[in-house]
Scaffold this motif. Structure first.
Motif, PDB file in Angstrom:
ATOM      1  N   GLN A 218       0.748  -1.232  -0.103  1.00  0.00           N
ATOM      2  CA  GLN A 218       0.051   0.007  -0.034  1.00  0.00           C
ATOM      3  C   GLN A 218       0.727   1.417  -0.127  1.00  0.00           C
ATOM      4  O   GLN A 218       0.493   2.389  -0.630  1.00  0.00           O
ATOM      5  CB  GLN A 218      -0.824  -0.052   1.085  1.00  0.00           C
ATOM      6  N   GLU A 223      -2.640  -1.670  -4.893  1.00  0.00           N
ATOM      7  CA  GLU A 223      -3.799  -2.033  -4.539  1.00  0.00           C
ATOM      8  C   GLU A 223      -3.556  -3.030  -3.837  1.00  0.00           C
ATOM      9  O   GLU A 223      -3.180  -4.168  -4.181  1.00  0.00           O
ATOM     10  CB  GLU A 223      -4.959  -1.872  -5.627  1.00  0.00           C
ATOM     11  N   TYR A 224      -4.240  -3.458  -2.778  1.00  0.00           N
ATOM     12  CA  TYR A 224      -4.503  -4.781  -2.083  1.00  0.00           C
ATOM     13  C   TYR A 224      -5.838  -5.061  -1.718  1.00  0.00           C
ATOM     14  O   TYR A 224      -6.443  -4.466  -0.625  1.00  0.00           O
ATOM     15  CB  TYR A 224      -3.601  -4.665  -0.736  1.00  0.00           C
ATOM     16  N   VAL A 225      -6.649  -6.031  -2.262  1.00  0.00           N
ATOM     17  CA  VAL A 225      -7.865  -6.281  -2.101  1.00  0.00           C
ATOM     18  C   VAL A 225      -8.262  -7.796  -2.090  1.00  0.00           C
ATOM     19  O   VAL A 225      -7.457  -8.598  -2.364  1.00  0.00           O
ATOM     20  CB  VAL A 225      -8.772  -5.699  -3.310  1.00  0.00           C
ATOM     21  N   PRO A 231     -11.512  -3.747   0.009  1.00  0.00           N
ATOM     22  CA  PRO A 231      -9.904  -3.263   0.415  1.00  0.00           C
ATOM     23  C   PRO A 231      -9.784  -4.028   1.663  1.00  0.00           C
ATOM     24  O   PRO A 231     -10.573  -4.306   2.524  1.00  0.00           O
ATOM     25  CB  PRO A 231     -10.412  -1.859   0.611  1.00  0.00           C
ATOM     26  N   ASN A 244      -0.896  -2.876  -9.324  1.00  0.00           N
ATOM     27  CA  ASN A 244      -1.573  -1.629  -9.476  1.00  0.00           C
ATOM     28  C   ASN A 244      -3.106  -1.615  -9.875  1.00  0.00           C
ATOM     29  O   ASN A 244      -3.484  -2.949  -9.969  1.00  0.00           O
ATOM     30  CB  ASN A 244      -0.737  -0.862 -10.801  1.00  0.00           C
ATOM     31  N   ALA A 245      -3.660  -0.727  -9.980  1.00  0.00           N
ATOM     32  CA  ALA A 245      -5.303  -0.941 -10.028  1.00  0.00           C
ATOM     33  C   ALA A 245      -5.699  -1.642 -11.391  1.00  0.00           C
ATOM     34  O   ALA A 245      -6.560  -2.342 -11.294  1.00  0.00           O
ATOM     35  CB  ALA A 245      -5.764   0.703 -10.045  1.00  0.00           C
TER      36      ALA A 245
END
Length: 261
Positions: A218, A223-225, A231, A244-245
């Motif tokens: 992060q 992103e870390y989902v 999230p 990345n997104a």
């Protein structure tokens, strides 16, 4: 004067890493928890070393590690430690494993340190201060096309989750440049943060697998989902997609399509 938490974590990780470098060839299995899932004497020795160093510096903080009985994560300052992330690798003299140390406050990581003792690679993050790799600032890669992406994934010890990860890997393989299994989720997530991998996925991580690497990813702008897209802000048992997104979105699209077939 008390040392800051990040300095204590770095010193503990590097001392533990030095111990592992000297003793990695003697990783005798002492407890077998399941197929490919066991504890070595090194896990216990490193756990004790790290707990002693942290406990001396912060005697009022809680301590949670893979080698201790699990307890619910509280609002109090808690150190979450994986003394060896990659025990199966160590036991087989396969050179990919790390020491992972995180400080969590109000259930969110505020310090994350992951150390690869064989490559002397040190990944560090503090909440709001960015992430570094051997002292240099790092960010997730944003310049890789989907078909050129190198993705990491891992299997773990939960058979249903492992099967899901293998199925997703098979679905992704025709679309990307390649996939890699490191055997250390913390290391692979740090590789995402440092741009060595474009993305990473796993269908079941434990809190100690992700606590430090979650913050590092992060703070590196990644992103870390979870697999459902929600999230992840607190170390927990569950799935993860990191990158990345754009990469995270593509992996999620492939996972949704796979589940519909």
């Amino acid at each position: 004067m008390q040392s800051p938490p990040v300095a204590v974590a770095v010193a503990a990780a590097q001392e533990a890493g030095a111990y592992l470098r000297e003793n990695a060839a003697n990783a005798a299995i002492v407890v077998t928890k399941g197929r490919g899932d066991f504890v070595t004497g090194l896990d216990l020795a490193v756990n004790d070393l790290v707990q002693e160093r942290i406990g001396t510096a912060f005697p009022d903080h809680h301590f949670l590690s893979e080698e201790l009985a699990a307890r619910p994560l509280s609002e109090e300052p808690t150190w979450i430690v994986d003394p060896i992330d990659g025990t199966l690798n160590v036991a087989n003299r396969f050179p990919m494993f790390t020491v992972s140390i995180a400080l969590v406050e109000r259930k969110r990581p505020v310090v994350g340190v992951v150390y690869d003792p064989l490559l002397d690679d040190l990944f560090v993050a503090e909440a709001g201060k960015g992430a570094t790799w051997n002292g240099e600032s790092i960010t997730v890669r944003r310049d890789v096309a989907w078909h050129d992406a190198l993705l990491g994934f891992d299997l773990g010890h939960n058979e249903p989750a492992s099967s899901e990860s293998m199925a997703l890997a098979a679905a992704l393989r025709p679309q990307v440049a390649g996939l890699r299994i490191t055997g250390s989720a913390a290391l692979a997530l740090c590789y995402v943060a440092a741009g060595r991998l474009s993305g990473f996925f796993h269908h079941r991580l434990e809190p100690w697998d992700m606590a430090a690497a979650l913050l590092i990813v992060q703070e590196a702008g990644g992103e870390y989902v979870a697999m459902n897209g929600s999230p992840v802000t607190s170390p927990q048992v569950g799935s993860v997609i990191a990158g990345n997104a754009a990469i995270v979105t593509k992996i999620r699209e492939v996972e949704r399509a796979r589940r519909k077939t």
